[in-house]
Design an enzyme around this catalytic site. Structure first.
Site, mmCIF file in Angstrom:
data_model
loop_
_atom_site.group_PDB
_atom_site.id
_atom_site.type_symbol
_atom_site.label_atom_id
_atom_site.label_comp_id
_atom_site.label_asym_id
_atom_site.label_seq_id
_atom_site.Cartn_x
_atom_site.Cartn_y
_atom_site.Cartn_z
ATOM 1 N N SER A 146 51.281 27.844 37.039
ATOM 2 C CA SER A 146 50.029 27.004 37.449
ATOM 3 C C SER A 146 48.689 26.480 36.784
ATOM 4 O O SER A 146 49.362 26.297 35.211
ATOM 5 C CB SER A 146 49.379 28.458 37.647
ATOM 6 O OG SER A 146 47.871 27.983 38.388
ATOM 7 N N TYR A 159 44.076 36.203 37.778
ATOM 8 C CA TYR A 159 45.052 35.020 38.525
ATOM 9 C C TYR A 159 45.532 33.633 36.964
ATOM 10 O O TYR A 159 46.551 33.703 36.207
ATOM 11 C CB TYR A 159 45.045 33.826 39.548
ATOM 12 C CG TYR A 159 45.727 32.886 40.046
ATOM 13 C CD1 TYR A 159 45.820 31.975 39.397
ATOM 14 C CD2 TYR A 159 46.723 34.033 41.124
ATOM 15 C CE1 TYR A 159 47.299 31.045 40.260
ATOM 16 C CE2 TYR A 159 47.807 32.449 42.136
ATOM 17 C CZ TYR A 159 47.969 31.161 40.957
ATOM 18 O OH TYR A 159 49.033 30.648 41.783
HETATM 19 C C1 GCO Z 1 42.369 27.669 42.772
HETATM 20 C C2 GCO Z 1 43.781 27.535 43.135
HETATM 21 C C3 GCO Z 1 44.356 27.528 41.864
HETATM 22 C C4 GCO Z 1 46.146 27.338 41.497
HETATM 23 C C5 GCO Z 1 45.974 26.370 41.962
HETATM 24 C C6 GCO Z 1 46.961 25.376 41.184
HETATM 25 O O1 GCO Z 1 41.663 28.715 43.101
HETATM 26 O O2 GCO Z 1 41.701 27.260 41.977
HETATM 27 O O3 GCO Z 1 44.185 28.795 44.036
HETATM 28 O O4 GCO Z 1 44.177 29.098 41.206
HETATM 29 O O5 GCO Z 1 46.919 28.124 41.098
HETATM 30 O O6 GCO Z 1 47.356 25.868 43.294
HETATM 31 O O7 GCO Z 1 47.626 25.808 39.927
#
Ligand code: GCO
Length: 263
Positions: A146, A159
Site C-alpha cells: 500500500s 494499517y
Molecule cells: C487511506 C487509504 C489508504 C489505502 C490507499 C493507499 O485511508 O489513506 O485507505 O490507507 O491504503 O489505498 O494505498
C-alpha cells in the site's frame, strides 16, 4: 518466446479477498491470461457473485470460503485446493481490512485485528503456498502492500504498521525462497476508488481533493489500473524480479505534490 511472456495457461492462481474491487480485477486479469483462478472470500454472497461474474465471462474460477486468519481453516482449504485443483503456481495475497481510527483512540483489540488480517494471515497463506511451490521449484507470490507501506496518514496507523511489515515480509520471503525459483514481490496500490476507500474517495470529501493534489496523474486509480502489474508479477516476464514492491500510484510516491491552484 516473447509473445508467451504473459501467458498463464495451465497455471493455478489463488487470490485471497478476490470477491470484489482490486482483488476481483486482478483475478480476472490472470484468468484472461489463461490461469485457472481460485477466489477466496469470507462472505458467501460476495463469493457467489464473483464466481457468477467470472462464469458469465467464460473464465475458469473456483470459490473457497474461509477466514484467512483461522490457521485450521487455512490448512484445511489449502490442502483441499491442492488435492482438488492442484498445487498453486501463483498466490495474490490480497485480503485486507481497514479501520480508520486515530491511534490515541485505537482499541488494542482493533489494532490486533488489523495487524492479524493484513500481516499475520498474509504470512500464514504464503507459507502454505510456498510449501506447494518449493517442491515444484517454481512459483509466484504477490503481496498487496500500500502507500501505507511507505507513508503515514492520520487514522491509518494500524494499517500502515501492517502494510509496512508486509513490505519487509515480502523481502524476507524473497531472501529465503528465491533459491527455489519462487518470485515474491509486492504491489503497492495508490489511492484506488473501491469499497475500501469508499467514504474518502467521494468528490467533495477533503481527503478526495487532497489525494488529487498529491497525485501527479491528477486522478484516483481504478481497480483495472492494477491488472497490468498483477499480470507482470504473476508471469514469466518477472522471473528475475524478486523482493520488489511495484507501486501503482499515479506518481504519488515520486513527489511532494503541487498546490491545486497550479492545476
Ligand atoms: C487511506 C487509504 C489508504 C489505502 C490507499 C493507499 O485511508 O489513506 O485507505 O490507507 O491504503 O489505498 O494505498
Amino acid at each position: 518466446m516473447i509473445k508467451d511472456l504473459f501467458d498463464l495457461s495451465g497455471k493455478k492462481a489463488l487470490i485471497t479477498g478476490g470477491t470484489h474491487g482490486i482483488g476481483l480485477a486482478m483475478a480476472k486479469a490472470l484468468a484472461y491470461a489463461g490461469a485457472e483462478i481460485i477466489i477466496n472470500g469470507h462472505t458467501p454472497e460476495r463469493l457467489e457473485n464473483a464466481i457468477n461474474q467470472c462464469e458469465s465471462e467464460n473464465l475458469r474460477a473456483a470459490g473457497f470460503l474461509f477466514d484467512i486468519t483461522d490457521e485450521k481453516a487455512v490448512f484445511k482449504n489449502m490442502t483441499e485446493i491442492a488435492d482438488k485443483i492442484g498445487p498453486l503456481d501463483i498466490l495474490i495475497n490480497n485480503a485486507a481490512v481497514h479501520k480508520r481510527i486515530k491511534l490515541i483512540d485505537y482499541s488494542f483489540r482493533d489494532f490486533q485485528e488489523v495487524v492479524n488480517v493484513n500481516l499475520n494471515a498474509q504470512f500464514l497463506i504464503a507459507r502454505e503456498a510456498a510449501k506447494m511451490m518449493i517442491p515444484k521449484r517454481q512459483g509466484k507470490i504477490i503481496n498487496m502492500c500500500s502507500m501505507m507501506s511507505e507513508l503515514g496518514r492520520e487514522t491509518t496507523g494500524a494499517y500502515a504498521a501492517a502494510k509496512g511489515g508486509l513490505k519487509m515480509l515480502t523481502r524476507s520471503m524473497a531472501t529465503e525462497w528465491a533459491e527455489y525459483n519462487i518470485q515474491i514481490n509486492g504491489i503497492g496500490p495508490g489511492y484506488i476508488k473501491t469499497d475500501a476507500t469508499g467514504p474518502i474517495a467521494e468528490p467533495g470529501n477533503p481527503i478526495h481533493d487532497f489525494i488529487i493534489d498529491r497525485t501527479p496523474a491528477g486522478r484516483w486509480g481504478r481497480p483495472e489500473d492494477l491488472q497490468g502489474a498483477a499480470l507482470f508479477l504473476a508471469s514469466k516476464a518477472s522471473d528475475y524480479v524478486n523482493g520488489q514492491i511495484l507501486y501503482v500510484d499515479g506518481g504519488m510516491l515520486a513527489t511532494l505534490g503541487k498546490p491545486s491552484t497550479s492545476r
